[in-house]
Design a protein around this motif. Structure first.
Motif, PDB file in Angstrom:
ATOM      1  N   ILE A   8      18.254 -23.801   3.899  1.00  0.00           N
ATOM      2  CA  ILE A   8      18.591 -23.508   5.291  1.00  0.00           C
ATOM      3  C   ILE A   8      17.896 -24.540   6.163  1.00  0.00           C
ATOM      4  O   ILE A   8      16.661 -24.613   6.183  1.00  0.00           O
ATOM      5  N   ILE A  29      16.861 -19.758  12.746  1.00  0.00           N
ATOM      6  CA  ILE A  29      17.206 -19.094  11.493  1.00  0.00           C
ATOM      7  C   ILE A  29      16.638 -17.689  11.577  1.00  0.00           C
ATOM      8  O   ILE A  29      15.436 -17.517  11.782  1.00  0.00           O
ATOM      9  N   VAL A  76      13.455 -23.581   3.539  1.00  0.00           N
ATOM     10  CA  VAL A  76      13.976 -23.972   4.847  1.00  0.00           C
ATOM     11  C   VAL A  76      13.410 -25.323   5.245  1.00  0.00           C
ATOM     12  O   VAL A  76      12.322 -25.720   4.806  1.00  0.00           O
ATOM     13  N   VAL A 118      12.087 -20.115  12.522  1.00  0.00           N
ATOM     14  CA  VAL A 118      12.570 -18.986  11.745  1.00  0.00           C
ATOM     15  C   VAL A 118      12.166 -17.720  12.488  1.00  0.00           C
ATOM     16  O   VAL A 118      10.983 -17.531  12.800  1.00  0.00           O
TER      17      VAL A 118
END
Length: 909
Positions: free
Chosen positions: A762, A770, A784, A792
């Motif tokens: 991601i 995210i 990520v 995040v």
């Protein structure tokens, strides 16, 4: 004089002095022509040039063409505007706006219009009094998506003569209570409440054409008025092949009361058998509709199967008129008002010639037959009424030609007609000839051919075509717009090109021949009925879902000259069944629930595949077939919709929407066969969401972009499916395509289900987010990459076996916005716990072996997985995450090379 009025006066003066050749016999003030041969190329520009608040008539003549780029309004100050078309069927004013939950759609097009011109979705809005339209078509092509008017009438003393008004829902809106409108010899097409409102309207000799399952009217007549909608000597017809699945075959009701005290009268009309026996019956939440005699729902002197009143709804205001009452329903009484307006007192501006037959021959170019010194020409109308024979003896007949009441057209040489309307007409040909142009059926049309006639004219209409005579009729045009039944009584009918048989059923009588010379001459949805003794000459293969022999439907299978030697000749075959693959060709709106949008024209079913390389729009109909989305194709989301078939997305395809609302949902299994995009555009300040509720599989990149629509907001892809089969990249690093320099358009991706992110990497950049909203959104392993100010967002407390951010591996512990604000936001946390002494995880400083995947720490790598017997089962280069989901249970050996460091390890699965 105001400055604007001076400009308008000068413009009209210039127009009058330039001496443009006038069309036909019309003394036009302004000419509109797309090719630049007139004063304007756009109709709205011509209307704007009309002198404001003038009592004089301004005639705007519109040449042939499809005028489909503007939503037109006649403002209140533009009075007595006359729009006159060069040809009824070929001067077309068209647009496609419709009402949707967020206002008007498509939103990009709706945004082009403002003020009174966007109060409704009408293609043409009429506010200026004294408006008149003749000899043209006005349509709204939005289809079955919501309110989508062809015209909104807000003016008084409005006239439509010899016009087509077509739509699906709400075709004609009589906005203003008591405002008057007269329509003569018009075609009105629709399905849902398509003649509605509180105005007073008189329909004289009009065709009212309905698709099945709906209501013709939705009247709301004010109680103080004696009359509402009056249909006098009209023809109520039925249209097959509706743009909406499920309409065909359903009955039609006269209407349903919208509000107030509706008044509708049907007098001397011919009614299709598809009229519902109750006529009305739907009170539409008006408690008094069935009991109040203030509703005047009257009938008198009607004919046809639908005119039977014995089964009508038991409503107090629904009844037959007496002869004395019916005599009061005249144009003058209904529309007269205080000013004694009589629209029939003004002759149509289109010059109309009546056939007299006074020429030295029956030739249609003999001016004496028309009682003139010249043949009727462009922009004029010619009528043959009665049992005359007219010889088409060559040349191009330029005027609109109307054949009525047993008139016959005898084609004796190659001829063409720009527009031919047939009202119970017979066309003859005793020699070899061709006929070109356009034919519109207003009633049954008979082709009595004893020679050979090549029909190069395109057919439109819903009425029956009958082939008689011992000769041959060759259909050489695409007749997709013709949905009438075709019956071959005698001789031969040759369907030579694609769609030449139209969309209706085809019957072949004993002793006659149907020749099929093109694979798609017959629509797959059309019934093919033949009698014993008939001949089917198959020069091509055809597919149909219904094939009858002597009234008995045949089983699924293939029929050829070998299987039916007494019936079929030629090398072709009849295939009864369904194809495995379809091509999506779309239409005005591209809806996925319209059979006409597919080739063949059937609704695809489960187990079948549709190839899509253009835009396909979702609807509330659950789509059962598989969809193969190929570049540059895309899926446009329109609501909370779903597909049970798998959507395969090739490289370069995408999902999208544009709305003023908060977004849309698609629940469907998705397989990625290449890198794809998800783009969102909303003008809602609270943001929007693209909710994907099905499973997503594949190892490619999904790029997520919030394109915005002028209002700074967020766009979020919400993942609600089990995406355990995804091992690609979720990419949120791209800026808005529409506002690339404005990072305030936030893009986010929110995992709200177990395995929402699958096993993918991601990546987020800019100020994008995210979001983890489910404890198992990423399974055991989080990987990520964050750049810029991306973060995040932790909405839940999560437990994982590994956490990697920007190539940094986090050891055992709990991490949150408190411990790592440079990475995390929100109130949740991530706890990393690596079990020790198990076979689930093995580590080196270069490679991590997890339960369902391999994590690589390095830039250049090659990993080969071998079975215990030494056979290679997987070889992956230069990837950070390798999915092991495809491996069967067993023991495997990994051989790896990472940034120059090599090694092996053994694992079991």
């Amino acid at each position: 004089m105001t400055r604007n009025s001076i400009v308008t006066f000068i413009m009209l003066l210039i127009i009058s002095l330039t001496g443009f050749a006038q069309p036909g016999s019309i003394d036009a003030d302004i000419i509109v022509a797309q090719d630049g041969s007139g004063d304007f190329t756009k109709i709205q520009d011509a209307i704007n040039a009309v002198e404001s608040n003038s009592d004089r008539q301004t005639i705007i003549y519109i040449k042939r063409g499809l005028y489909s780029t503007e939503k037109i309004i006649v403002p209140a100050e533009k009075k007595n505007v006359y729009l006159i078309g060069e040809s009824r069927d070929e001067t077309i004013i068209s647009y496609h706006i419709y009402d949707c939950p967020d206002g008007k759609c498509p939103t990009e097009d709706a945004a082009l219009w403002s003020g009174e011109n966007i109060r409704t979705s009408a293609t043409l809005t009429i506010i200026g009094n004294g408006f008149r339209a003749e000899n043209l078509t006005i349509e709204n092509t939005a289809g079955p998506v919501g309110q989508a008017q062809a015209i909104t009438v807000r003016a008084d003393r409005v006239v439509f003569f010899n016009c087509n008004l077509t739509g699906y829902q709400d075709t004609i809106y009589f906005w203003s209570d008591g405002k008057r409108c007269y329509m003569e010899n018009c075609l009105v097409v629709g399905r849902t409440d398509y003649i509605y409102g509180g105005g007073i309207a008189f329909f004289q000799s009009c065709e009212i054409r309905s698709w099945g399952g709906g209501w013709i009217t939705a009247p709301s007549t004010n109680r103080e008025f004696d009359y509402g909608f009056v249909f006098h000597e009209c023809q109520l017809t039925y249209a097959a092949n509706s743009p909406r699945a499920g309409d065909d075959g359903a009955l039609v009701r006269f209407g349903r009361p919208w509000h107030e005290y509706p008044k509708v009268a049907w007098l001397y009309c011919e009614m299709t058998e598809k009229i519902h026996p109750e006529g009305w019956g739907d009170t539409w939440n008006m408690e008094y509709a069935a009991t109040s005699t203030d509703l005047h729902l009257y009938e008198y002197g009607n004919s046809g199967a639908g005119a039977d009143m014995s089964g009508r709804a038991n409503w107090a205001g629904l009844r037959a008129l007496t002869a004395e009452e019916a005599s009061n329903y005249t144009v003058q009484n209904v529309l007269g008002g205080n000013d004694k307006w009589d629209p029939t007192a003004e002759a149509p501006l289109i010059t109309t010639y009546e056939w007299t037959g006074a020429g030295t021959s029956n030739g249609w170019m003999d001016a004496a037959n028309w009682g003139t010194e010249t043949t009727p020409t462009t922009g004029e109308a010619a009528v043959v009424d009665d049992n005359y024979i007219v010889d088409a003896d060559g040349g191009d007949f330029l005027a609109d030609l109307n054949l009525k009441n047993s008139a016959k057209l005898n084609i004796i040489a190659n001829s063409s007609a720009n527009y031919l309307a047939t009202y119970g007409t017979e066309i003859q040909a005793a020699t070899t000839a061709s006929f070109d142009g356009k034919i519109t059926t207003k009633d049954t049309i008979v082709f009595n051919i004893t020679g050979t006639l090549s029909l190069d004219a395109q057919l439109t209409g819903v009425h029956e075509l009958i082939k008689k005579g011992t000769g041959k009729l060759i259909l050489n045009e695409d007749n997709t717009s013709f949905s009438g039944a075709i019956r071959v009584d005698n001789g031969e009918l040759d369907a030579a090109v694609a769609n030449s048989l139209g969309k209706g059923k085809v019957s072949v009588q004993s002793g006659s021949t149907l020749t099929i010379s093109n694979n798609t001459a017959l629509q797959p949805t059309s019934k093919l009925l033949v009698e014993a003794g008939a001949t089917l000459k198959l020069n091509a293969d055809i597919t149909t879902s219904e094939f009858y022999i002597d009234g008995v439907i045949q089983e699924v299978g293939t029929y050829t000259a070998a299987t039916n030697p007494g019936l079929i000749t030629g090398t072709g075959q009849i295939i009864i069944g369904r194809p495995s693959e379809f091509t999506f060709i779309g239409g005005a709106n591209g809806n996925w629930d319209n059979p006409a949008h597919f080739v063949p024209a059937l609704m695809p079913e489960a187990g079948e595949t549709v190839n899509v390389s253009i835009e396909m729009e979702t609807t509330s109909t659950v789509f059962e077939a598989d969809i193969h989305l190929m570049s540059p194709g895309n899926m446009r989301l329109r609501g909370e919709h779903s597909s049970t078939g798998t959507i395969t997305m090739e490289e370069g395809t995408y999902f999208t929407y544009s709305t003023g609302g908060t977004g849309f949902t698609l629940s469907a299994p998705i397989t990625l066969a290449g890198d794809v995009k998800m783009t969102m555009a909303s003008g809602n300040s609270s943001g929007s969401s693209m909710v994907l509720g099905g499973s997503i599989t594949g190892e490619h990149t999904v790029t997520v972009i919030n394109n915005g629509r002028g209002t700074v907001n967020s766009g979020t892809v919400v993942l609600r499916g089990d995406n355990i089969g995804f091992s690609g990249v979720w990419d949120l690093t791209s800026p808005s395509e529409r506002y690339p320099n404005d990072n305030s358009y936030i893009t986010a991706i929110d995992g709200q289900s177990a395995n929402a992110f699958g096993q993918g990497l991601i990546a987020a950049g800019l100020d994008n987010k995210i979001i983890f909203s489910h404890v198992d959104a990423v399974g055991d392993d989080i990987n990520v990459e964050l750049t810029g100010s991306a973060r995040v967002v932790l909405n839940v407390d999560m437990n994982v076996k590994s956490l990697k951010v920007n190539d940094q591996n986090f050891g055992q512990g709990t991490y949150s916005a408190t411990t790592n604000p440079e990475y995390f936001e929100g109130t949740g946390s991530i706890t990393v716990s690596w079990p020790v002494g198990t076979n689930e995880i093995q580590q080196t400083n270069r490679i991590e072996l997890l339960k369902n995947s391999i994590l690589i720490h390095g830039d250049k790598s090659e990993v080969t997985v071998y079975s215990v017997l030494g056979s290679p089962v997987m070889n992956i280069k230069n990837k950070n995450t390798i999915s092991l989901n495809g491996l069967k249970k067993g023991i495997y050996i990994i051989q790896y090379s990472i940034d120059g460091n090599s090694g092996t390890m053994k694992f079991s699965k």
